[in-house]
Design a protein around this motif. Sequence first.
Motif, short mmCIF file in Angstrom:
data_model
loop_
_atom_site.label_atom_id
_atom_site.label_comp_id
_atom_site.label_asym_id
_atom_site.label_seq_id
_atom_site.Cartn_x
_atom_site.Cartn_y
_atom_site.Cartn_z
N ASP A 179 1.54 9.13 -0.16
CA ASP A 179 0.65 10.23 -0.54
C ASP A 179 -0.74 10.00 0.06
OD1 ASP A 179 -0.46 12.46 -1.77
OD2 ASP A 179 -0.65 11.50 -3.72
N PRO A 180 -0.85 10.05 1.39
CA PRO A 180 -2.12 9.73 2.03
C PRO A 180 -3.25 10.71 1.70
CG PRO A 180 -0.57 10.58 3.64
CD PRO A 180 0.19 10.39 2.36
N LEU A 181 -2.91 11.89 1.27
CA LEU A 181 -3.94 12.88 0.94
C LEU A 181 -4.28 12.90 -0.54
CD1 LEU A 181 -2.73 15.82 3.21
CD2 LEU A 181 -4.51 14.12 3.67
N GLY A 182 -3.58 12.10 -1.32
CA GLY A 182 -3.86 12.03 -2.75
C GLY A 182 -3.47 13.27 -3.52
N LEU A 183 -2.36 13.88 -3.14
CA LEU A 183 -1.94 15.13 -3.77
C LEU A 183 -1.13 14.94 -5.05
CD1 LEU A 183 -0.97 17.09 -0.54
CD2 LEU A 183 -3.13 17.15 -1.81
N TYR A 184 -0.43 13.80 -5.20
CA TYR A 184 0.45 13.68 -6.37
C TYR A 184 0.58 12.28 -6.96
CZ TYR A 184 3.75 12.47 -2.68
OH TYR A 184 4.35 11.91 -1.60
N LEU A 185 0.25 11.23 -6.27
CA LEU A 185 0.44 9.87 -6.78
C LEU A 185 -0.84 9.23 -7.32
CD1 LEU A 185 2.86 8.25 -4.18
CD2 LEU A 185 3.36 8.93 -6.52
N TRP A 186 -1.97 9.84 -7.12
CA TRP A 186 -3.24 9.22 -7.46
C TRP A 186 -3.77 9.80 -8.76
CZ3 TRP A 186 -4.43 5.01 -4.86
CH2 TRP A 186 -3.77 4.81 -3.64
N THR A 187 -4.17 8.92 -9.66
CA THR A 187 -4.66 9.36 -10.97
C THR A 187 -6.13 9.04 -11.17
OG1 THR A 187 -3.99 7.27 -11.97
CG2 THR A 187 -2.38 9.07 -12.03
N GLY A 188 -6.83 8.71 -10.14
CA GLY A 188 -8.26 8.47 -10.24
C GLY A 188 -8.66 7.01 -10.29
N PHE B 153 -2.42 4.80 6.70
CA PHE B 153 -1.19 5.42 7.18
C PHE B 153 -0.65 4.82 8.49
CE2 PHE B 153 1.74 8.65 8.66
CZ PHE B 153 2.50 8.81 7.52
N PRO B 154 -1.50 4.41 9.43
CA PRO B 154 -0.97 3.79 10.66
C PRO B 154 -0.15 2.52 10.41
CG PRO B 154 -3.20 4.51 11.02
CD PRO B 154 -2.94 4.67 9.55
N SER B 155 -0.20 1.97 9.20
CA SER B 155 0.66 0.82 8.88
C SER B 155 2.12 1.14 9.10
CB SER B 155 0.44 0.38 7.43
OG SER B 155 -0.88 -0.05 7.25
N THR B 156 2.50 2.40 8.89
CA THR B 156 3.89 2.80 9.14
C THR B 156 4.21 2.67 10.62
OG1 THR B 156 3.29 5.14 9.37
CG2 THR B 156 3.96 4.39 7.17
N THR B 157 3.30 3.08 11.46
CA THR B 157 3.50 3.02 12.91
C THR B 157 3.62 1.57 13.39
OG1 THR B 157 2.22 5.05 13.12
CG2 THR B 157 2.56 3.76 15.13
N VAL B 158 2.76 0.72 12.88
CA VAL B 158 2.78 -0.69 13.29
C VAL B 158 4.08 -1.35 12.83
CG1 VAL B 158 1.59 -2.90 13.04
CG2 VAL B 158 0.28 -0.81 13.27
N ILE C 1 0.83 -1.21 0.00
CA ILE C 1 0.00 0.00 0.00
C ILE C 1 0.86 1.25 0.00
CG2 ILE C 1 -2.01 -1.12 1.06
CD1 ILE C 1 -1.04 0.09 3.76
N TRP C 2 2.03 1.16 -0.60
CA TRP C 2 3.01 2.25 -0.54
C TRP C 2 2.46 3.59 -0.99
CZ3 TRP C 2 4.79 5.15 -4.61
CH2 TRP C 2 4.47 4.69 -5.88
N ARG C 3 1.59 3.60 -1.99
CA ARG C 3 1.07 4.90 -2.45
C ARG C 3 0.19 5.55 -1.38
NH1 ARG C 3 -1.51 4.66 -8.22
NH2 ARG C 3 -2.65 2.99 -7.23
N HIS C 4 -0.53 4.75 -0.63
CA HIS C 4 -1.34 5.30 0.47
C HIS C 4 -0.44 5.89 1.55
CE1 HIS C 4 -5.23 3.68 -0.82
NE2 HIS C 4 -4.55 2.61 -1.21
#
Length: 146
Positions: A98-107, A116-121, A92-95
């Motif tokens: 770019d969790p807010l969908g500002l530059y990696l998401w194309t629709g 995002f909490p996956s990083t914390t875990v 889920i690297w793109r999530h």
Amino acid sequence: MRHLTVKSALLLALRASTGLLLVIWGSMKLMNPAAGPHLSERYYGGLLSDASIQTGLAVAEVGLGVLVILGALRFIVYPLQALALGCGAIAIWRHLADPLGLYLWTGEAEPTLLFFPSTTVFVASLIMLAFRREDRLSLDRLLHQG
């Protein structure tokens, strides 16, 4: 328990919370056999989508989670947990990037902050690995001290 410290208690809390996450995810896949293949198709490019493989992985995930919670076989269980959670984060690297969908998401998909909490875990599993010798409330440690 004269060696009980705040660090020991926090390591126990990390073990319980990260291990319980594995137990819950594995149990969800066991209770809903279509969930594993669906997740595999959506996030892992169909790798290991066969239902029987997913069932085996779910059972392994529950077992791994229980061993993490207990602090048993930590020399192998902690690296396996880090590997499992790290692979999940990679999928889920793109999530994460770019969790807010500002530059990696194309629709084609929606970004979500829920991943995002996956990083914390994942980082928690690395902390447990780094401080394994100081985890005084683990089953391994209790059995070793007799």
